[in-house]
Scaffold this motif. Structure first.
Motif, PDB file in Angstrom:
ATOM      1  N   ARG A  76       7.081   5.411  -9.732  1.00  0.00           N
ATOM      2  CA  ARG A  76       5.917   4.452  -9.821  1.00  0.00           C
ATOM      3  C   ARG A  76       7.207   3.107 -11.156  1.00  0.00           C
ATOM      4  O   ARG A  76       7.466   2.138 -10.670  1.00  0.00           O
ATOM      5  N   ARG A 133       1.511   4.124  -3.066  1.00  0.00           N
ATOM      6  CA  ARG A 133       1.505   5.195  -3.008  1.00  0.00           C
ATOM      7  C   ARG A 133       2.111   6.685  -3.128  1.00  0.00           C
ATOM      8  O   ARG A 133       2.290   7.572  -3.089  1.00  0.00           O
ATOM      9  N   LEU A 138       0.429  -1.000  -0.049  1.00  0.00           N
ATOM     10  CA  LEU A 138       0.122  -0.604  -0.028  1.00  0.00           C
ATOM     11  C   LEU A 138       0.962   1.544  -0.232  1.00  0.00           C
ATOM     12  O   LEU A 138       0.592   2.166  -0.713  1.00  0.00           O
ATOM     13  N   GLU A 173       3.118   9.411  -8.482  1.00  0.00           N
ATOM     14  CA  GLU A 173       3.489   8.239 -10.475  1.00  0.00           C
ATOM     15  C   GLU A 173       4.548   8.441 -10.370  1.00  0.00           C
ATOM     16  O   GLU A 173       5.349   7.715 -11.584  1.00  0.00           O
ATOM     17  N   HIS A 206      -3.025  -2.255  -5.761  1.00  0.00           N
ATOM     18  CA  HIS A 206      -3.132  -1.505  -5.182  1.00  0.00           C
ATOM     19  C   HIS A 206      -3.213   0.003  -5.911  1.00  0.00           C
ATOM     20  O   HIS A 206      -3.906   1.587  -5.918  1.00  0.00           O
ATOM     21  N   ALA A 207      -1.847  -0.324  -6.995  1.00  0.00           N
ATOM     22  CA  ALA A 207      -1.924   1.338  -7.667  1.00  0.00           C
ATOM     23  C   ALA A 207      -3.299   1.304  -9.100  1.00  0.00           C
ATOM     24  O   ALA A 207      -3.014   1.924 -10.003  1.00  0.00           O
TER      25      ALA A 207
END
Length: 93
Positions: free
Chosen positions: A32, A26, A22, A29, A80-81
């Motif tokens: 990631r 978060r 999680l 972006e 989650h993403a």
């Protein structure tokens, strides 16, 4: 000292995996893609053996477990993403 059962240990590890995933999902972006590559590189054990039937050496079980945990964290973080964990990532493959 109180002994911890395998069930308790497994539950704790699963909870930690979910929390880590999680938190990773978060991240901003822009950060990631590098994270997906990092996790993908570690989710496959690199042993440099050419023979798939070779006898495993000591410690291989631990290495396999670590690689599997990286894979599970990556899949959970990607869910989650809002990403499909089965789709290739930028910089992979």
């Amino acid at each position: 000292m109180t002994e911890i059962t395998m069930e308790t240990l497994e539950g704790r590890l699963i909870a930690q995996r979910k929390l880590i995933a999680l938190l990773l999902a978060r991240l901003p972006e822009a950060e990631r893609p590098a994270l997906w590559v990092y996790l993908a590189e570690r989710s496959t054990m690199q042993d440099a053996q050419e023979d798939p039937g070779a006898v495993p050496t000591a410690g291989v079980g631990l290495q396999v477990a670590i690689a599997e945990e990286f894979r599970l964290i990556a899949e959970e973080a990607q869910r989650h993403a809002g990403r499909d964990p089965q789709q290739p990532r930028v910089g992979e493959g």
